[in-house]
Every structure is written in C-alpha cells, then in structure tokens.
Design a protein around this motif. Sequence first.
Motif, PDB file in Angstrom:
ATOM      1  N   ALA A   1       0.832  -1.208   0.000  1.00  0.00           N
ATOM      2  CA  ALA A   1       0.000   0.000   0.000  1.00  0.00           C
ATOM      3  C   ALA A   1       0.864   1.254   0.000  1.00  0.00           C
ATOM      4  N   SER A   2       0.267   2.331  -0.450  1.00  0.00           N
ATOM      5  CA  SER A   2       1.009   3.593  -0.474  1.00  0.00           C
ATOM      6  C   SER A   2       0.944   4.308   0.875  1.00  0.00           C
ATOM      7  N   GLY A   3       0.067   3.822   1.770  1.00  0.00           N
ATOM      8  CA  GLY A   3      -0.045   4.448   3.090  1.00  0.00           C
ATOM      9  C   GLY A   3      -0.579   3.464   4.104  1.00  0.00           C
ATOM     10  N   ASP A   4      -0.959   3.955   5.269  1.00  0.00           N
ATOM     11  CA  ASP A   4      -1.506   3.092   6.309  1.00  0.00           C
ATOM     12  C   ASP A   4      -2.934   2.667   5.924  1.00  0.00           C
ATOM     13  N   ILE A   5      -3.422   1.616   6.547  1.00  0.00           N
ATOM     14  CA  ILE A   5      -4.732   1.067   6.179  1.00  0.00           C
ATOM     15  C   ILE A   5      -5.590   0.915   7.438  1.00  0.00           C
ATOM     16  N   ALA A   6      -6.838   1.353   7.349  1.00  0.00           N
ATOM     17  CA  ALA A   6      -7.782   1.174   8.455  1.00  0.00           C
ATOM     18  C   ALA A   6      -8.106  -0.315   8.592  1.00  0.00           C
ATOM     19  N   CYS A   7      -8.479  -0.734   9.804  1.00  0.00           N
ATOM     20  CA  CYS A   7      -8.782  -2.157  10.048  1.00  0.00           C
ATOM     21  C   CYS A   7      -9.818  -2.686   9.062  1.00  0.00           C
ATOM     22  N   GLY A   8     -10.780  -1.843   8.709  1.00  0.00           N
ATOM     23  CA  GLY A   8     -11.818  -2.282   7.786  1.00  0.00           C
ATOM     24  C   GLY A   8     -11.414  -2.236   6.325  1.00  0.00           C
ATOM     25  N   GLY A   9     -10.210  -1.768   6.044  1.00  0.00           N
ATOM     26  CA  GLY A   9      -9.789  -1.552   4.659  1.00  0.00           C
ATOM     27  C   GLY A   9      -8.988  -2.681   4.033  1.00  0.00           C
ATOM     28  N   PHE A  10      -8.797  -3.769   4.774  1.00  0.00           N
ATOM     29  CA  PHE A  10      -8.030  -4.900   4.226  1.00  0.00           C
ATOM     30  C   PHE A  10      -8.956  -5.876   3.511  1.00  0.00           C
ATOM     31  N   ASP A  11      -8.405  -6.587   2.556  1.00  0.00           N
ATOM     32  CA  ASP A  11      -9.129  -7.662   1.880  1.00  0.00           C
ATOM     33  C   ASP A  11      -8.756  -8.966   2.574  1.00  0.00           C
ATOM     34  N   LEU A  12      -9.633  -9.438   3.487  1.00  0.00           N
ATOM     35  CA  LEU A  12      -9.317 -10.615   4.302  1.00  0.00           C
ATOM     36  C   LEU A  12     -10.485 -11.601   4.290  1.00  0.00           C
ATOM     37  N   PRO A  13     -10.185 -12.899   4.317  1.00  0.00           N
ATOM     38  CA  PRO A  13     -11.235 -13.920   4.238  1.00  0.00           C
ATOM     39  C   PRO A  13     -11.785 -14.312   5.613  1.00  0.00           C
ATOM     40  N   VAL A  14     -11.735 -13.391   6.588  1.00  0.00           N
ATOM     41  CA  VAL A  14     -12.181 -13.727   7.945  1.00  0.00           C
ATOM     42  C   VAL A  14     -13.139 -12.660   8.472  1.00  0.00           C
ATOM     43  N   SER A  15     -13.841 -12.999   9.563  1.00  0.00           N
ATOM     44  CA  SER A  15     -14.789 -12.057  10.171  1.00  0.00           C
ATOM     45  C   SER A  15     -14.036 -10.889  10.798  1.00  0.00           C
ATOM     46  N   LYS A  16     -14.782  -9.836  11.112  1.00  0.00           N
ATOM     47  CA  LYS A  16     -14.183  -8.644  11.701  1.00  0.00           C
ATOM     48  C   LYS A  16     -13.526  -8.978  13.044  1.00  0.00           C
ATOM     49  N   SER A  17     -14.176  -9.826  13.853  1.00  0.00           N
ATOM     50  CA  SER A  17     -13.615 -10.121  15.181  1.00  0.00           C
ATOM     51  C   SER A  17     -12.351 -10.977  15.057  1.00  0.00           C
TER      52      SER A  17
END
Lengths: 115, 115
Positions: free
Chosen positions: B39-55
């Motif tokens: 990434a070109s900068g920092d990423i918010a927790c909700g901004g990742f592409d992940l195959p898991v639940s938020k928790s």
Amino acid sequence: MEADRIPHHPDVRTITLQRVLEAVVDPVRRSIVTQLCDASGDIACGGFDLPVSKSTATHHFRILREAGLIRQYYAGTSRMNALRRDEIDEVFPGLLDAIVTAERPASDAERATAG
Amino acid sequence: MEADRIPHHPDVRTITLQRVLEAVVDPVRRSIVTQLCDASGDIACGGFDLPVSKSTATHHFRILREAGLIRQYYAGTSRMNALRRDEIDEVFPGLLDAIVTAERPASDAERATAG
C-alpha cells in the motif's frame, strides 16, 4: 535395498512458503538450520547440538525434510543432513539468510557496533 | 481519554524473531503484512481484503501489534495500521522483504521469466 532407506524429498517447485515458515517457527528446527548454515559440511543426525531427545530430533528432521529445507542421505550407517540452500534461495530469495542472521545472538551485533 | 484508546506497542529492542515468525506463520496475518507493504499508506482495520470475520481480523491485528510488526493509532473513529518497516528492518535485516517477496504469486515470477 539402499533406495528404501532414502526418505522422500519434495521437488523444489512444490515447496511452499507456508511449509517453510511452519518448519522454522520451531526454535529447535531453526537451530538445526542455523547449525547447517554455519557448518563447513553436512552433519550426521547425531552431530547436532540440540536440547531434545534423539526421537524428538528425528521428528524435527522429518519436518524439515518434508518442508524441503534439508536433504537426508546415508553415509554408511549414519543419516546425514544437508541444507538445500541453493534450491531454497532460488524459490525464496533472501529468506534463509534473513532468518539465520536474525537467529544469531544480538550480542554479536552489539559488540560489533559498540565502542 | 485519547491515550487509553492507543494500545500497547513493544519497544523495537524487545522484539524477538520467535514472536515475528509466530506472527507471520499465519496466512491471514501474512496477508495483512503484504497488503501494508504494497500500500502507499496506512490502512484502516476495515480496509483490508481478508477472508475472515471482523472479530477474527481484530485478533490477528492484536497478534501483529504485540509481535512488533504493526503500529496502530486512531484517525477519528478509525483504527489505522502502519507497518513498522524501518524498525523491523533494523533488527531483522531482509526478513520482511524476503517474506513479502516469497508471498507474491509464483506466477508473477514465471511470467517475468517466460518467453
């Protein structure tokens, strides 16, 4: 038959980062890799300095072999261990070096820069 | 108080190779590190592409933070994540690069050398 004594080794093209990391996350297995890196040649299973029993060490050698990190062969009755360094470096450039460097005592680096 | 919302981060001098490897041996956590690297900068927790639940993702962020790999801070109500790249490179030279390079699809390298 001699061939029966040589265990299976994965092709370098099938080695995965996941398996390599699962292998080196264990401190005993990381110590085996580091000792092979630092040695001038291959090492017999009984020739490592490890804080575990012989049967536990055998388990760790098998994990390392199945992950593609070491190659095992017989020299007489000794099972020898060779690091598959060139092959690993080809698929995961810099990974082994970085891990082995990080594994060395921090005091080495501190002594080197102290002064 | 704002300070209460900022979680604890270990000093770079206390980061161990063992904790770092235990963090990156998990494929989801490795994906977080790779996305931060790319990434070109920092990423918010909700901004990742992940195959898991938020928790579950929150759990992985905590492991990465406690291992010293990421720094978390608030921007308004968003918890942001920054890779502690320079600090990690200082204590474990080449390690992050080697892992992120190895993590990228093999097809990239194959395409580059094909033909």
